[in-house]
Design a protein around this motif. Sequence first.
Motif, PDB file in Angstrom:
ATOM      1  N   PHE A  37      11.349   7.934   8.246  1.00 55.87           N
ATOM      2  CA  PHE A  37      10.348   8.129   9.065  1.00 55.87           C
ATOM      3  C   PHE A  37      10.419   6.573   9.955  1.00 55.87           C
ATOM      4  O   PHE A  37      10.725   5.842   9.739  1.00 55.87           O
ATOM      5  CB  PHE A  37       8.921   7.710   8.831  1.00 55.87           C
ATOM      6  N   THR A  38      10.606   6.376  11.272  1.00 60.46           N
ATOM      7  CA  THR A  38      10.605   5.421  11.836  1.00 60.46           C
ATOM      8  C   THR A  38       9.701   5.445  12.455  1.00 60.46           C
ATOM      9  O   THR A  38       9.096   5.733  13.356  1.00 60.46           O
ATOM     10  CB  THR A  38      11.929   5.182  12.326  1.00 60.46           C
ATOM     11  N   LEU A  39       9.136   3.484  12.416  1.00 62.08           N
ATOM     12  CA  LEU A  39       7.442   3.246  13.173  1.00 62.08           C
ATOM     13  C   LEU A  39       8.095   2.102  14.106  1.00 62.08           C
ATOM     14  O   LEU A  39       8.677   2.007  14.761  1.00 62.08           O
ATOM     15  CB  LEU A  39       7.612   1.828  12.132  1.00 62.08           C
ATOM     16  N   GLY A  44       3.078  12.863  -4.715  1.00 57.77           N
ATOM     17  CA  GLY A  44       3.796  12.715  -5.554  1.00 57.77           C
ATOM     18  C   GLY A  44       3.439  11.147  -6.541  1.00 57.77           C
ATOM     19  O   GLY A  44       2.627  10.612  -5.985  1.00 57.77           O
ATOM     20  N   ASN A  45       4.478  11.003  -7.598  1.00 55.34           N
ATOM     21  CA  ASN A  45       4.018   9.887  -8.376  1.00 55.34           C
ATOM     22  C   ASN A  45       4.046   8.136  -7.337  1.00 55.34           C
ATOM     23  O   ASN A  45       5.164   8.192  -6.150  1.00 55.34           O
ATOM     24  CB  ASN A  45       4.922   9.731  -9.505  1.00 55.34           C
ATOM     25  N   PRO A  46       3.313   6.944  -7.993  1.00 55.40           N
ATOM     26  CA  PRO A  46       3.391   6.161  -7.080  1.00 55.40           C
ATOM     27  C   PRO A  46       5.163   5.388  -7.175  1.00 55.40           C
ATOM     28  O   PRO A  46       5.710   5.725  -7.440  1.00 55.40           O
ATOM     29  CB  PRO A  46       2.601   5.072  -7.574  1.00 55.40           C
ATOM     30  N   GLY A  47       5.728   5.705  -5.414  1.00 54.14           N
ATOM     31  CA  GLY A  47       6.693   4.969  -5.238  1.00 54.14           C
ATOM     32  C   GLY A  47       7.908   5.920  -4.796  1.00 54.14           C
ATOM     33  O   GLY A  47       8.722   6.001  -4.437  1.00 54.14           O
ATOM     34  N   PHE A  48       6.874   7.161  -4.810  1.00 58.12           N
ATOM     35  CA  PHE A  48       7.785   8.439  -4.006  1.00 58.12           C
ATOM     36  C   PHE A  48       8.264   7.635  -2.575  1.00 58.12           C
ATOM     37  O   PHE A  48       8.857   9.006  -2.290  1.00 58.12           O
ATOM     38  CB  PHE A  48       7.032  10.000  -4.496  1.00 58.12           C
ATOM     39  N   VAL A  49       6.908   7.217  -1.572  1.00 59.95           N
ATOM     40  CA  VAL A  49       7.625   6.904  -0.735  1.00 59.95           C
ATOM     41  C   VAL A  49       7.939   5.710  -0.912  1.00 59.95           C
ATOM     42  O   VAL A  49       7.422   4.381  -1.644  1.00 59.95           O
ATOM     43  CB  VAL A  49       6.131   6.939   0.170  1.00 59.95           C
ATOM     44  N   ARG A  50       9.649   5.176  -0.107  1.00 56.87           N
ATOM     45  CA  ARG A  50      10.173   3.954   0.279  1.00 56.87           C
ATOM     46  C   ARG A  50       9.824   3.870   1.411  1.00 56.87           C
ATOM     47  O   ARG A  50       9.751   3.674   2.404  1.00 56.87           O
ATOM     48  CB  ARG A  50      11.646   4.493  -0.404  1.00 56.87           C
ATOM     49  N   VAL A  51       9.563   2.440   1.225  1.00 57.47           N
ATOM     50  CA  VAL A  51      10.166   1.140   2.148  1.00 57.47           C
ATOM     51  C   VAL A  51      11.511   0.937   2.459  1.00 57.47           C
ATOM     52  O   VAL A  51      11.414   0.059   1.563  1.00 57.47           O
ATOM     53  CB  VAL A  51       8.745   0.249   2.240  1.00 57.47           C
ATOM     54  N   THR A  52      12.111   1.136   3.340  1.00 57.24           N
ATOM     55  CA  THR A  52      13.384   1.252   3.280  1.00 57.24           C
ATOM     56  C   THR A  52      13.743  -0.210   4.227  1.00 57.24           C
ATOM     57  O   THR A  52      14.792  -0.880   4.384  1.00 57.24           O
ATOM     58  CB  THR A  52      14.768   1.725   3.693  1.00 57.24           C
ATOM     59  N   SER A  53      12.739  -0.584   5.042  1.00 57.77           N
ATOM     60  CA  SER A  53      13.495  -1.618   6.359  1.00 57.77           C
ATOM     61  C   SER A  53      11.437  -1.973   6.594  1.00 57.77           C
ATOM     62  O   SER A  53      10.484  -1.198   6.295  1.00 57.77           O
ATOM     63  CB  SER A  53      14.446  -1.873   6.662  1.00 57.77           C
ATOM     64  N   PRO A  54      11.235  -3.163   7.355  1.00 59.39           N
ATOM     65  CA  PRO A  54       9.553  -2.978   7.594  1.00 59.39           C
ATOM     66  C   PRO A  54       9.192  -2.019   8.688  1.00 59.39           C
ATOM     67  O   PRO A  54       8.040  -1.754   9.051  1.00 59.39           O
ATOM     68  CB  PRO A  54       9.719  -4.490   8.660  1.00 59.39           C
ATOM     69  N   ARG A  55      10.525  -1.345   9.451  1.00 62.26           N
ATOM     70  CA  ARG A  55      10.714  -0.301  10.424  1.00 62.26           C
ATOM     71  C   ARG A  55      10.239   1.570   9.959  1.00 62.26           C
ATOM     72  O   ARG A  55      10.715   2.600  10.645  1.00 62.26           O
ATOM     73  CB  ARG A  55      10.525  -0.802  11.602  1.00 62.26           C
ATOM     74  N   GLU A  56      11.053   0.893   8.524  1.00 62.36           N
ATOM     75  CA  GLU A  56      10.985   2.751   8.015  1.00 62.36           C
ATOM     76  C   GLU A  56      11.477   2.955   7.007  1.00 62.36           C
ATOM     77  O   GLU A  56      10.465   2.244   5.666  1.00 62.36           O
ATOM     78  CB  GLU A  56      12.855   2.518   8.232  1.00 62.36           C
ATOM     79  N   LEU A  66       0.822  -1.553  -0.152  1.00 63.47           N
ATOM     80  CA  LEU A  66       0.100   0.509  -0.047  1.00 63.47           C
ATOM     81  C   LEU A  66       1.084   1.350  -0.097  1.00 63.47           C
ATOM     82  O   LEU A  66       0.690   1.931  -0.954  1.00 63.47           O
ATOM     83  CB  LEU A  66      -1.032   0.115   1.058  1.00 63.47           C
ATOM     84  N   VAL A  67       1.808   0.740   0.224  1.00 62.91           N
ATOM     85  CA  VAL A  67       3.080   2.535   0.641  1.00 62.91           C
ATOM     86  C   VAL A  67       3.793   2.605  -0.258  1.00 62.91           C
ATOM     87  O   VAL A  67       3.071   3.831  -1.080  1.00 62.91           O
ATOM     88  CB  VAL A  67       3.790   2.034   1.967  1.00 62.91           C
ATOM     89  N   THR A  68       4.121   1.656  -1.122  1.00 62.06           N
ATOM     90  CA  THR A  68       4.288   1.711  -1.962  1.00 62.06           C
ATOM     91  C   THR A  68       3.781   2.361  -3.466  1.00 62.06           C
ATOM     92  O   THR A  68       4.175   2.733  -4.575  1.00 62.06           O
ATOM     93  CB  THR A  68       5.874   0.877  -2.782  1.00 62.06           C
ATOM     94  N   ARG A  69       2.754   1.557  -3.427  1.00 62.31           N
ATOM     95  CA  ARG A  69       1.763   1.945  -4.060  1.00 62.31           C
ATOM     96  C   ARG A  69       1.132   3.445  -4.497  1.00 62.31           C
ATOM     97  O   ARG A  69       0.813   4.273  -5.299  1.00 62.31           O
ATOM     98  CB  ARG A  69       0.203   0.737  -4.560  1.00 62.31           C
ATOM     99  N   ALA A  70       1.738   4.201  -2.611  1.00 55.13           N
ATOM    100  CA  ALA A  70       0.861   5.069  -2.742  1.00 55.13           C
ATOM    101  C   ALA A  70       0.813   6.563  -3.813  1.00 55.13           C
ATOM    102  O   ALA A  70       2.293   6.692  -3.954  1.00 55.13           O
ATOM    103  CB  ALA A  70       0.901   5.853  -1.344  1.00 55.13           C
TER     104      ALA A  70
END
Length: 307
Positions: free
Chosen positions: A278-280, A209-221, A185-189
């Motif tokens: 961002f750290t979850l 932004g275009n989809p992919g503008f938020v990157r998931v760099t780890s399950p908590r970041e 969901l995050v990477t498609r947002a």
Amino acid sequence: MAAQTETGPASRAGDGIYHAGSRAVQDRVGVREAADHVGRSVGRGIRPVAAAFLELQPLLVAGAADPATGAVWAAPLTGAPGFVRATGPHTMSVTGGVPADDPLARALAAPGTYTGTIALDPRTRRRMRLNGVLTPTRAGFSIEADQVFSNCPKYLQRRESFTYVDRTPGPARVSGELTAGQRDLVTRADTFFLATAHVRGADASHRGGNPGFVRVTSPRELLWRDYPGNSMFLSLGNLAADPRAGLLFLDWTAGTTLQLTGEARAEFGADGERRVRFTLARAVWRDGALPLAWAPPEYSPANPLLP
């Protein structure tokens, strides 16, 4: 959307709007003069055109700190147009609220909570922010405004229409890491909402932004680039003073919501580019949470191309 607020001496001076965190970021980027110019549009009054805008909206996003835990969350509120309305020259009232197990529920029930809100209309690519102090009411809550202002349509995706869907919201699923479905969901947002706080208030803002503008760099970041905006740096200014943050991602078709809380910090590159990391701490996922299904997006022409 032109600003629809009353201004006063504090707005003209700028120091009534910006605290030390925002000033520090403005000075680092070299935009203090531009920020003071934009700040003249910020006031406490809700003009008739702004009141009319509020009454057309089926969606409002609110952000605040949980009075029990201190965690900052963002949450969506929905209703038939008119559920959000101006009930006084400085007061916005909301009918309804969030589910009892929503992480923002305690904040929206606590008198005196600093609350940030954003009303965003994808149909017209208009948005309006109202920040102030919350008072619970029998029908929901009201906010006495400290700041009322609008933003330009930059990075806001157009969605031409919506329909109401009869959905039964699923239970809140709480986790300390992002699941595979949440990461997807995050990477498609193409849109998310960011809630921040400081000692004198709270704010809810939009990021697009275009989809992919938020990157998931780890399950908590998560990591995203901070695109150039109006030079006010309210969100990054809050984070400079207090790293607590709440993120809200929506599935604009299925009505799923993903609420995240944790800490966020800006990183300034040598080339002038800014990123936010961002750290979850905690995630809350709810299927079918929203009774709205929006049309497919038309991406903003301002969205930067992604690598």
